[in-house]
Design an enzyme around this catalytic site. Structure first.
Site, short mmCIF file in Angstrom:
data_model
loop_
_atom_site.label_atom_id
_atom_site.label_comp_id
_atom_site.label_asym_id
_atom_site.label_seq_id
_atom_site.Cartn_x
_atom_site.Cartn_y
_atom_site.Cartn_z
N ASP A 111 3.18 3.64 13.60
CA ASP A 111 3.80 2.18 12.37
C ASP A 111 2.85 2.08 11.48
OD1 ASP A 111 4.48 -0.23 11.90
OD2 ASP A 111 2.33 -1.04 12.64
N ASP A 115 1.26 -1.29 8.93
CA ASP A 115 0.04 -2.34 8.93
C ASP A 115 -0.44 -2.01 9.77
OD1 ASP A 115 1.88 -3.99 5.97
OD2 ASP A 115 2.36 -2.46 6.88
N ASP A 131 1.14 -0.47 17.05
CA ASP A 131 -0.42 -1.71 17.48
C ASP A 131 0.37 -2.72 18.29
OD1 ASP A 131 1.04 -2.83 14.79
OD2 ASP A 131 -0.38 -3.22 14.21
#
EC number: 3.1.3.18
Length: 227
Positions: free
Chosen positions: A11, A13, A172
Site C-alpha cells: 500500500d 499512503d 496499514d
C-alpha cells in the site's frame, strides 16, 4: 529470494509514505472553499485511506456537516489542489528507503497497490525518486474494483509477473488485510499508518513498528519468499 517469483506488494499512503500533511492541506482547501474553518492536520491522519470523498465527508462532519451536493462539488476541488501539491509535505517513513533497497537487493520484486488514483500515485512516486523501484503501480481507478476486493491485489501481481504463492502484502488498514486475505497472501501491517481502528485488531499475520523490522518479519510470516 527468487528474483523471478518473489513479490512484495505495498500500500502507499500511511504504509510507505506519510502523506497526511498534503492530504490535510487539500481537505482544508476544500473546507475554505465552503467557508469552513480548517481542521487540525493531525486529526486528518485517521480520516484518510478511503478516498477523497470519504475524507471530505469526515472534514465536513467536523465543521458543521454537509450534503451530497457539497461532496460532489468538493471532490474535484480536493483532487485539483492535491494533484498540484502531491509531495510538498509528504515523506517516506523512517527506514523505508533502506527496507526497499534491502528487498530489491535480495531479489524481491516490488509493486504498489493503492486506492489512491493511479495518476496521483505515480506522481507521488516520481516526486520521491522511486520511479524505477516498482514493477507495477495500480491505483484505485486502475480497475473497476479496488481494495478490499482481492482482484486489485491479484491484478497487481499479474502485471508484475508475480506468483500469489510467493508473494506478501504490506499495508496499514482494514482494506489491505481483507484484500490480501481474500487473495491468499500473508499480510504485514505498519502500526503507525492511517487505520481508523487499532491495527492490531485487524488480524494481520504481523505488525511492525519500524521498517527495520520488515525483512525479518517477512522471513517469519512469508518463508516462501525466501525459499
Amino acid at each position: 529470494m527468487n528474483p523471478t517469483s518473489s513479490s512484495i506488494v505495498f500500500d502507499l499512503d500511511g504504509t510507505l509514505v506519510d502523506t497526511a500533511p498534503d492530504l490535510a492541506a487539500a481537505m482544508n482547501h476544500v473546507l475554505a472553499h465552503f467557508g469552513r474553518a480548517p481542521v487540525d492536520p493531525e486529526a486528518v491522519r485517521h480520516m484518510v485511506g478511503h478516498g477523497a470523498r470519504r475524507t471530505i465527508e469526515r472534514g465536513l462532519a467536523l465543521t458543521g456537516g454537509g450534503d451530497e451536493a457539497m461532496l460532489d462539488a468538493g471532490v474535484p476541488v480536493f483532487l485539483d489542489f492535491y494533484g498540484a501539491n502531491v509531495c510538498v509535505g509528504s515523506r517516506p517513513w523512517e527506514g523505508v528507503e533502506a527496507a526497499l533497497a534491502m528487498l530489491s537487493d535480495a531479489g524481491g520484486r516490488l509493486a504498489i497497490c493503492t486506492n489512491k488514483p493511479e495518476r496521483l500515485a505515480i506522481d507521488l512516486i516520481d516526486a520521491l525518486g522511486w520511479g524505477s523501484r516498482f514493477d507495477a503501480i495500480l491505483g484505485g481507478d486502475s480497475l473497476p474494483v479496488r481494495k478490499p476486493d482481492p482482484a486489485h491485489v491479484l491484478e497487481t501481481l499479474a502485471r508484475m509477473g508475480g506468483d500469489p504463492a510467493r508473494a506478501a502484502f504490506v499495508g496499514d488498514s482494514r482494506p489491505d488485510v481483507e484484500a490480501s486475505r481474500a487473495a491468499g497472501l500473508p499480510v504485514v501491517l505498519t502500526s503507525f499508518g492511517y487505520s481508523d481502528v487499532p491495527p492490531d485488531t485487524l488480524g494481520a499475520d504481523a505488525m511492525i513498528d519500524h521498517f527495520d523490522a520488515l525483512m525479518p518479519t517477512l522471513k517469519r510470516v512469508a518463508p516462501a519468499l525466501f525459499a
